[in-house]
Design an enzyme around this catalytic site. Structure first.
Site, PDB file in Angstrom:
ATOM      1  N   VAL A   1      -7.033  -2.943  -5.745  1.00 29.97           N
ATOM      2  CA  VAL A   1      -6.447  -3.745  -4.436  1.00 29.97           C
ATOM      3  C   VAL A   1      -7.407  -4.690  -4.013  1.00 29.97           C
ATOM      4  CG1 VAL A   1      -5.235  -3.337  -2.300  1.00 29.97           C
ATOM      5  CG2 VAL A   1      -4.807  -1.964  -4.191  1.00 29.97           C
TER       6      VAL A   1
ATOM      7  N   THR B   1      -4.349 -16.888  -4.821  1.00 26.63           N
ATOM      8  CA  THR B   1      -3.573 -16.234  -3.665  1.00 26.63           C
ATOM      9  C   THR B   1      -3.089 -17.239  -2.877  1.00 26.63           C
ATOM     10  OG1 THR B   1      -5.402 -14.313  -3.483  1.00 26.63           O
ATOM     11  CG2 THR B   1      -3.875 -14.709  -1.458  1.00 26.63           C
TER      12      THR B   1
HETATM   13  N1  GLY Z   1      -8.093 -12.572  -2.362  1.00 27.69           N
HETATM   14  C1  GLY Z   1      -7.284 -11.959  -3.379  1.00 27.69           C
HETATM   15  C2  GLY Z   1      -7.872 -10.794  -4.159  1.00 27.69           C
HETATM   16  O1  GLY Z   1      -9.095 -10.609  -4.302  1.00 27.69           O
HETATM   17  O2  GLY Z   1      -7.001 -10.093  -4.417  1.00 27.69           O
END
Ligand code: GLY
Length: 352
Positions: free
Chosen positions: A232, A203
């Site tokens: 999500v 990310t």
């Molecule tokens: N931190 C990004 C996810 O877990 O989608």
């Protein structure tokens, strides 16, 4: 952690168990940076170009939100970053689904999209949600229709490399299904637990403080590789993957989203800073909270440590910053207005 912040941290947090035992291992870069600068941009380790772009815009007078979004757009557009935007690793069906959130300190507005397909800059769509709807979060087909309504172009986000990675994952997923990796007539052990090491949570989070002292942030991701369609993570959830309070500071995260979603760590970090904790102390406290609240044995090693990693990034109104991971390793990027460099995050546990 330097002596001063370590002393303050110890006096402000009741550390227990392994975290307390491991505090001497904690490392910090805050002291290397010298005097506090009025402007600052921080990001996860994949954001060196993003931080550079954002700071250049801030130094030219841009609002922090425009600057950090322009920064992460470089990473979203980069096919070589397989955790964000174009070229991000897809879901289990081979379809790239993107999540992003933005938060604008001076107006305390936010926008986000989740499970967005075919649009390579979800951070720009998130900003459009913030500016052109009465909502904060749009998901899936609705988010795509909204993006198209505003002129975003649909495109295939899978690159040859990410498609090949997905095929490899699928072919090694099980010895019980009908997909086979390349093999010779003599191979007996086709298929493996390859997928266990391939479930990555990359990310980019980027936070900035501009010349007017305003703070904003953005988090954008392709999420967990090979996820269940519709999964999500924390990135598009305001309070979990990103939170900004212009009077206090901002925080964001990378790593296992599920761990963060049940702790709402970004808003927690901002609240810890509101109580007087430094960004680094606040990030440590959020890491410790994740460790305390990870109770499922399947997620813990035999010595009680999480099997996953999470990293938090934070800045405050004074332009101070912090970055702390559960485990050592990795990096973050910081531009303090003078220089743009990568640093090692502080951490709770030394990775063995
Ligand atoms: N931190 C990004 C996810 O877990 O989608």
């Amino acid at each position: 952690m330097n002596n001063f912040s370590r002393r303050k941290f110890l006096s402000s947090v009741a550390l227990t168990g392994a975290a307390a035992a491991l505090l001497p291992e904690v490392a910090s870069t805050q002291s290397l940076l010298g005097v506090v600068r009025p402007t600052v941009v921080i990001s996860s380790g994949n954001g060196l170009a993003a931080v550079d772009k954002a700071m250049r815009m801030i130094e030219q007078g841009s609002d922090a939100l425009d600057a950090v979004i322009a920064g992460v757009n470089l990473v979203e557009d980069d096919p070589n970053d397989m955790t964000v935007g174009y070229g991000g690793l897809p879901n289990e069906d081979g379809i790239v689904e993107l999540d992003a959130s933005v938060m604008h300190g001076p107006t305390h507005r936010a926008g986000a999209v989740a499970s967005l397909r075919n649009i390579k800059n979800p951070s720009l769509v998130a900003k459009m949600v913030m500016e052109r709807t009465d909502h904060v979060l749009l998901v899936g087909e609705g988010a795509l229709q909204f993006a198209k309504m505003h002129g975003f172009k649909e495109e295939d986000l899978l690159t040859e490399e990410s498609r090949n990675m997905w095929v490899k994952w699928k072919e090694h997923l099980s010895t019980e299904d009908d997909y086979l990796p390349p093999h010779s007539i003599d191979d007996k052990n086709i298929g493996s637990k390859f997928h266990e090491v391939m479930h990555t949570n990359g990310t980019i989070n980027c936070l900035g403080k501009d010349r007017n002292g305003n703070i904003s942030g953005v988090t954008t991701t392709s999420g967990l590789a090979y996820k269940i369609p519709g999964r999500v993570g924390d990135s598009p959830i305001i309070g979990a993957g990103l939170y900004v309070d212009n009077e206090v500071g901002g925080a964001g995260s990378t790593g296992r989203g599920e761990a963060n979603l049940t702790c709402c760590s970004s808003v927690l970090i901002v609240e810890f800073m509101r109580q007087g904790k430094s960004p680094e102390e606040a990030c440590f406290m959020a890491c410790k909270r994740i460790v305390e609240y990870t109770k499922m044995k399947r997620l813990l090693t035999d010595d009680g440590k999480p099997k996953f990693n999470v990293t938090f990034y934070a800045i405050n109104k004074r332009g101070e910053h912090g970055c702390v991971s559960l485990f050592s390793g990795g990096s973050y990027c910081l531009h303090d207005g003078k220089q743009n460099k990568k640093f090692d995050p502080a951490y709770l546990y030394k990775r063995s």
